[in-house]
Design an enzyme around this catalytic site. Structure first.
Site, mmCIF file in Angstrom:
data_model
loop_
_atom_site.group_PDB
_atom_site.id
_atom_site.type_symbol
_atom_site.label_atom_id
_atom_site.label_comp_id
_atom_site.label_asym_id
_atom_site.label_seq_id
_atom_site.Cartn_x
_atom_site.Cartn_y
_atom_site.Cartn_z
ATOM 1 N N ASP A 136 -1.796 0.484 -5.538
ATOM 2 C CA ASP A 136 -0.570 0.914 -6.201
ATOM 3 C C ASP A 136 0.591 0.028 -5.781
ATOM 4 O O ASP A 136 0.583 -0.564 -4.692
ATOM 5 C CB ASP A 136 -0.248 2.368 -5.833
ATOM 6 C CG ASP A 136 -1.278 3.343 -6.373
ATOM 7 O OD1 ASP A 136 -1.965 3.005 -7.348
ATOM 8 O OD2 ASP A 136 -1.381 4.446 -5.808
ATOM 9 N N ARG A 137 1.594 -0.012 -6.626
ATOM 10 C CA ARG A 137 2.763 -0.851 -6.362
ATOM 11 C C ARG A 137 3.363 -0.575 -4.990
ATOM 12 O O ARG A 137 3.712 -1.493 -4.246
ATOM 13 C CB ARG A 137 3.814 -0.622 -7.459
ATOM 14 C CG ARG A 137 5.069 -1.483 -7.314
ATOM 15 C CD ARG A 137 6.019 -1.234 -8.478
ATOM 16 N NE ARG A 137 7.140 -2.157 -8.453
ATOM 17 C CZ ARG A 137 8.071 -2.225 -9.414
ATOM 18 N NH1 ARG A 137 8.000 -1.402 -10.462
ATOM 19 N NH2 ARG A 137 9.059 -3.107 -9.327
#
Length: 227
Positions: A54-55
């Site tokens: 995930d970012r």
């Protein structure tokens, strides 16, 4: 410059910082830098990610230099032949150890089996009131997902009422606001710390480790967490 933690003729791994997307995405149009392009430009070669982070998750991100290696590593991840370990700071005091067996729904509603094991490395208590409590309690855990579902750790920790600090989607908005106002901390405290797999070409065992980034360490410092 991205921190390269492993490289050979077939694979390369970086220690991805918080906030960096793996590649371009229609759901994050504000981003202008991506790990895929940054690494390609840094090493001057084509690279393809073999898994995702995930970012806001930091840590080990593995890429392949060629299609055959990419496919082979995809299969290892899909068949749960890799071992992944994450460090996370959660709300509240967690059990010493726990196995979470809780199915998760795909975007189309189909349920998938999902398993996560974790152990608590340290509990900590900060002498700052939060809500109706006179202090604030947190836990540093090491988590090992046995399956690889989307947002698995984030959803599993939310399910057991110990959400990851900084998780906007599955976490506690009050805690996230508390951290932002109290310490100017807005990242998600989830870090992919270790990855083990069998090299797809040489068949040798590979074990990678990624050090925590400064923001995670800053939080551990004011929480008096030591590992």
């Amino acid at each position: 410059m991205l921190e390269i933690i492993y490289e050979d003729d077939y694979l390369i791994a970086i220690n991805k910082p918080h906030g960096l997307l793996v590649h371009q995405s229609s759901i994050a149009r504000d981003a202008t830098e991506f790990a895929l392009q940054l690494l390609r430009d840094q090493v001057g070669k084509h690279v393809s990610p073999v898994h995702r982070l995930d970012r806001k998750t930091s840590g080990i991100l593995l890429f392949a230099f060629d299609k055959d290696t990419e496919i082979a590593m995809h299969q290892q991840f899909m068949n749960t032949q890799t071992i992944k370990k994450y460090l996370a700071i959660l709300r509240g005091f967690t059990p010493d150890a726990m196995d979470i067996d809780y199915p998760l729904a795909k975007e189309n509603g189909t349920m998938q089996e999902a398993y996560t094991s974790f152990k608590t490395l340290q509990h900590t208590e900060i002498a700052i009131p939060f809500g109706k409590h006179s202090t604030s309690r947190y836990s540093l855990v090491e988590a090992t997902p046995k399956t690889g579902r989307m947002h698995q750790l984030r959803r599993h920790f939310s399910h057991i009422l110990h959400p990851i600090i900084g998780d906007r989607t599955h976490g506690c908005n009050k805690q996230n606001k508390f951290f932002l106002e109290q310490w100017n901390m807005s990242t998600m405290l989830l870090h992919a710390s270790e990855l083990s797999f069998t090299h797809p070409v040489t068949a040798a065992p590979v074990h990678l480790q990624a050090n925590l980034h400064d923001e995670f360490k800053r939080v551990m410092n004011f929480m008096n967490i030591k590992i």
